[in-house]
Design an enzyme around this catalytic site. Structure first.
Site, PDB file in Angstrom:
ATOM      1  N   ASP A 144       0.853  -1.177   0.000  1.00  0.00           N
ATOM      2  CA  ASP A 144       0.000   0.000   0.000  1.00  0.00           C
ATOM      3  C   ASP A 144       0.898   1.239   0.000  1.00  0.00           C
ATOM      4  O   ASP A 144       1.871   1.319   0.769  1.00  0.00           O
ATOM      5  CB  ASP A 144      -0.900   0.007   1.239  1.00  0.00           C
ATOM      6  CG  ASP A 144      -1.962   1.084   1.172  1.00  0.00           C
ATOM      7  OD1 ASP A 144      -3.084   0.774   0.744  1.00  0.00           O
ATOM      8  OD2 ASP A 144      -1.662   2.237   1.549  1.00  0.00           O
ATOM      9  N   ASN A 167      -3.334  12.739  -3.904  1.00  0.00           N
ATOM     10  CA  ASN A 167      -4.588  13.023  -4.609  1.00  0.00           C
ATOM     11  C   ASN A 167      -5.152  14.380  -4.225  1.00  0.00           C
ATOM     12  O   ASN A 167      -5.588  15.166  -5.077  1.00  0.00           O
ATOM     13  CB  ASN A 167      -5.612  11.929  -4.310  1.00  0.00           C
ATOM     14  CG  ASN A 167      -5.603  10.826  -5.347  1.00  0.00           C
ATOM     15  OD1 ASN A 167      -5.062  10.994  -6.438  1.00  0.00           O
ATOM     16  ND2 ASN A 167      -6.174   9.694  -5.021  1.00  0.00           N
ATOM     17  N   ASP A 214      -3.057   9.239 -10.547  1.00  0.00           N
ATOM     18  CA  ASP A 214      -3.108   8.181 -11.552  1.00  0.00           C
ATOM     19  C   ASP A 214      -1.729   7.910 -12.144  1.00  0.00           C
ATOM     20  O   ASP A 214      -1.360   6.756 -12.410  1.00  0.00           O
ATOM     21  CB  ASP A 214      -4.084   8.561 -12.672  1.00  0.00           C
ATOM     22  CG  ASP A 214      -5.532   8.462 -12.237  1.00  0.00           C
ATOM     23  OD1 ASP A 214      -5.778   7.932 -11.143  1.00  0.00           O
ATOM     24  OD2 ASP A 214      -6.409   8.926 -12.994  1.00  0.00           O
ATOM     25  N   GLU A 239      -4.932   2.404  -3.774  1.00  0.00           N
ATOM     26  CA  GLU A 239      -3.473   2.387  -3.858  1.00  0.00           C
ATOM     27  C   GLU A 239      -2.889   1.086  -3.328  1.00  0.00           C
ATOM     28  O   GLU A 239      -1.715   1.022  -2.978  1.00  0.00           O
ATOM     29  CB  GLU A 239      -2.889   3.580  -3.080  1.00  0.00           C
ATOM     30  CG  GLU A 239      -3.125   3.554  -1.588  1.00  0.00           C
ATOM     31  CD  GLU A 239      -4.442   4.192  -1.176  1.00  0.00           C
ATOM     32  OE1 GLU A 239      -4.543   4.620  -0.024  1.00  0.00           O
ATOM     33  OE2 GLU A 239      -5.379   4.237  -2.007  1.00  0.00           O
TER      34      GLU A 239
END
Length: 749
Positions: free
Chosen positions: A206, A214, A223, A249
């Protein structure tokens, strides 16, 4: 073969071809059913490969199949290239005498007749259908050419639909952003490796603080980081290993034949490779959890859960490290449970609800709002809900979120409220008690990053919820969580397209193709489509062109306190043109899917009608074909300048008159011969039509002019109880259907 029998044979062929369940099956049935209509010796189907500038043979029957399939044709060359370029049929009595003719390598240069027809679907050229007959006097007659053209029109639509289904089957296994195996496919692959009996290790990874990326840099940068992460993870594993994206993620490495020590080494290599990536000059950090079969589990769900538990402990004990799962040594469950129990004791004060508008693209209005849960802790809501489910309190936390969202008042009239619920919680007593008896205006949005449970119970619960007025949405379509089986099982009223699939779609032909397939699939089932994560106006315009129903995302409005309005400039980019109180579509944008069977039955009803009164059966069938709640057929009476109701329905008897002077929007439709619609809640709607909708108990009307022989004969009014605009695909279907009624009215009058 007479025209009547030829038409019947074409209808029968269409039904047979559409029944195929694979692309190869569709092509085989095309060849079989065409042979039943006329004699031919050889047949080839070519498909355009624009990237390679070729016409690629995808199917062939006859004496030279291997040679034909081995020889693609450069675009623009030969008879086939001419036909594709000019979008016109070419009938060649003898290929030896045609200057454009070329010979396929390895086949004899002998006389044969040749008909080449372009395969056209929704105004796009897919390729060509080539039919050959051997001999010097084997030319196809004009009637045979016309028959092949009609057959090719139907075959092109069937082939295009089959090709889209094949794309969906392949894409449903892949994450749209990274190309990695998605959660469902990883679960299946892990199951296959475990069944083989060898040791299997998994590494759950992760990205640390990804939410900050973000929030501060935007989803486009997020992205980019996810795509780069996928590439780095591929670089540290063997060819026999699997890299997957579990969602958000979180990634997973599936390592067959690897023990715990080697798996931890692989996890550290992966974290080191990711640290070589930088975001704003800082290395990308990741946490990892390791679990190994058979000690840590022999079932895919058990092994993944334990790997995720180890990952969770890695993140809660400082991040940037790898933790090996050890039963009883990874963060006591009692501690995790205590955290959730404390939240539940606080009640609504433990969380806050924000709302994001869901914008209807045809009108630019907020059609609804999605309720989103936020916690004061730095952890994201997904992490909190996952922990709650791990400790057996997930249903209670979801129920608390539902009650909090439902308690917020003042929702604008005519809008819906979408509530996120996992399928397993939906079946629980806490969630059932949190939902009111009357669910009118509520959308139950299923969000689950796991395989749905056993069949039957969930479907029964959804039937009960719909009976109470709810609609059902399915989240993450295109990301793999909402696989084809789930879509078929749930039969959602709203299909939500994953943000990873939507972002950048305007510049990505592959994404556009998958979006078109998903939107077309939804259209054939009557589902609305909502695109999530729209941040770019170019993507929004692409979605409008692809005929999506709804959209939401930061480009339209950020989640906020109740009830945020969409950004004006963004909604204008989606809304269709306003004329005379109507939303109108001047140019048809094409439609996916086929409704040939329903249209054939409708044609039978209309052909059997001998009086105006006999049209009732066809009108009832029209409502089913258009998936409408009601349809009215109204004839134009020019002597009194009014409309006369030809078909009785639930509110008015046949024979009622309405002066056109009282309904300027309907007069505009007739005078300009273009369809238009009015939706309750759309401020641009014509007041007279809105008042009539209220009187009828409806919320949307599509008005389609029926013109035949240059005369305005009638209007077809198509109604919905929901305030949901008809898409261009649905408008096109209504236009086609109205022409059938025009021919019948002209004959009966």
């Amino acid at each position: 073969m007479g025209r009547g029998s030829a038409l019947e044979a074409l209808v029968e062929a269409a039904a047979g071809i559409l029944a195929a369940d694979s692309l190869e099956g569709t092509l085989g049935r095309i060849a079989h059913h065409l042979r039943a209509l006329l004699h031919y010796d050889d047949l080839t189907v070519y498909e355009i490969d624009e990237a390679a500038s070729l016409l690629r043979p995808v199917f062939a029957v006859g004496d030279w199949v291997d040679e034909v399939l081995a020889n693609p044709i450069p675009l623009g060359t030969g008879i086939t290239g001419w036909v594709v370029e000019h979008r016109r049929t070419r009938n060649v009595p003898n290929v030896c005498e045609d200057p454009l003719s070329n010979v396929v390598a390895g086949t004899p240069d002998e006389p044969e007749a040749f008909v080449c027809v372009p395969l056209l679907a929704r105004e796009r050229v897919l390729g060509a259908l080539n039919v050959y007959r051997n001999g010097i006097d084997a030319a196809f007659t004009d009637e045979e050419v016309e028959l092949v053209e009609r057959f090719a029109t139907m075959a092109a639509l069937a082939y295009d639909s089959a090709r889209q289904r094949e794309t969906l089957r392949e894409q449903v296994k892949r994450d749209g952003l990274t190309g990695l195996l998605n959660h469902r496919a990883c679960h299946e692959r892990l199951g296959q490796e475990l069944e083989a009996g060898a040791t299997v290790a998994i590494v759950c990874l992760d990205l640390d603080h990804f939410k900050v990326i973000n929030d501060e840099l935007g989803h486009a940068e997020g992205d980019r980081v996810l795509a780069a992460t996928a590439e780095r993870l591929r670089s540290v594993v063997r060819s026999s290993d699997v890299v997957g994206r579990l969602g958000g993620e979180e990634f997973v490495l599936i390592l067959p034949g690897v023990d715990a020590e080697a798996a931890e080494d692989c996890a550290e290599r992966a974290r080191a490779a990711l640290a070589e990536l930088t975001v704003r000059g800082r290395p990308l950090a990741a946490s990892a959890g390791v679990a190994v079969s058979p000690l840590d589990g022999v079932e895919p769900s058990e092994l993944l859960a334990n790997g995720d538990t180890a990952l969770y402990w890695a993140k809660r004990t400082g991040r940037g490290r790898t933790v090996r799962y050890v039963a009883g040594a990874v963060r006591p469950e009692a501690q995790q449970r205590h955290e959730i129990a404390t939240l539940l004791e606080q009640g609504p004060r433990a969380l806050r609800i924000v709302f994001q508008p869901v914008v209807e693209l045809a009108t630019g209005r907020p059609a609804g709002y999605e309720a989103l849960t936020r916690f004061e802790d730095s952890r994201g809501p997904d992490e909190w809900f996952a922990q709650a489910h791990r400790v057996g309190l997930g249903e209670e936390l979801e129920a608390l979120a539902l009650r909090s969202a439902l308690a917020v008042g003042g929702r604008p009239e005519g809008t819906f409220l979408a509530l996120n619920v996992s399928p397993r919680a939906l079946l629980s007593a806490p969630v059932r008690s949190a939902l009111p008896d009357d669910l009118t205006g509520i959308v139950v949005e299923l969000t689950e990053h796991e395989l749905f449970g056993a069949e039957g119970e969930l479907e029964a619960e959804l039937v009960a919820l719909r009976a109470r007025g709810a609609r059902v949405a399915l989240d993450d379509a295109g990301a793999g969580y909402a696989g084809l089986q789930q879509i078929i099982r749930i039969a959602p009223d709203i299909l939500k397209l994953d943000r990873a699939l939507v972002h950048g779609a305007h510049a990505d032909g592959s994404r556009q193709a998958l979006l078109e397939a998903l939107i077309g699939f939804a259209g054939t089932t009557g589902a609305a489509v909502c695109a999530e994560g729209v941040e770019d106006l170019d993507d929004l315009r692409a979605l409008v062109a692809l005929d999506a129903t709804y959209a939401q995302g930061y480009g339209l409005a950020r989640p906020g306190p109740p009830w945020p309005a969409p950004l004006h400039g963004a909604t204008e980019a989606g809304a269709s043109e306003i004329r005379a109180g109507l939303r109108v579509s001047i140019a048809p944008r094409g439609a996916a899917g086929a409704f040939a069977s329903g249209m054939a039955d409708l044609s039978d009803d209309l052909a059997a009608a001998t009086t105006i009164a006999d049209l009732d059966a066809a009108i009832g069938r029209a409502a089913g074909i258009l998936r409408a709640d009601d349809v009215a057929l109204m004839q134009v009476d020019r002597e009194t300048d009014s409309l006369v109701l030809l078909s009785a329905h639930h509110a008015n008897p046949a024979g009622m008159h309405w002066p056109l002077a009282d309904f300027p929007a309907t007069r505009y439709v007739l005078d300009n011969r273009i369809p238009g619609q009015v939706v309750v809640g759309d401020e641009a709607g014509d007041p007279a039509e809105l008042a009539e909708l209220e009187a009828l108990g409806m919320a949307t009307v599509l008005i389609v002019p029926i013109v035949f022989g240059g005369r305005e004969l009638a209007v077809l009014e198509v109604y919905r109880v929901l305030p949901q605009a008809f898409t261009a695909r649905e408008v096109d279907r209504a236009r086609v259907l109205s022409q059938q009624f025009g021919a019948a009215l002209d004959r009966l009058a």
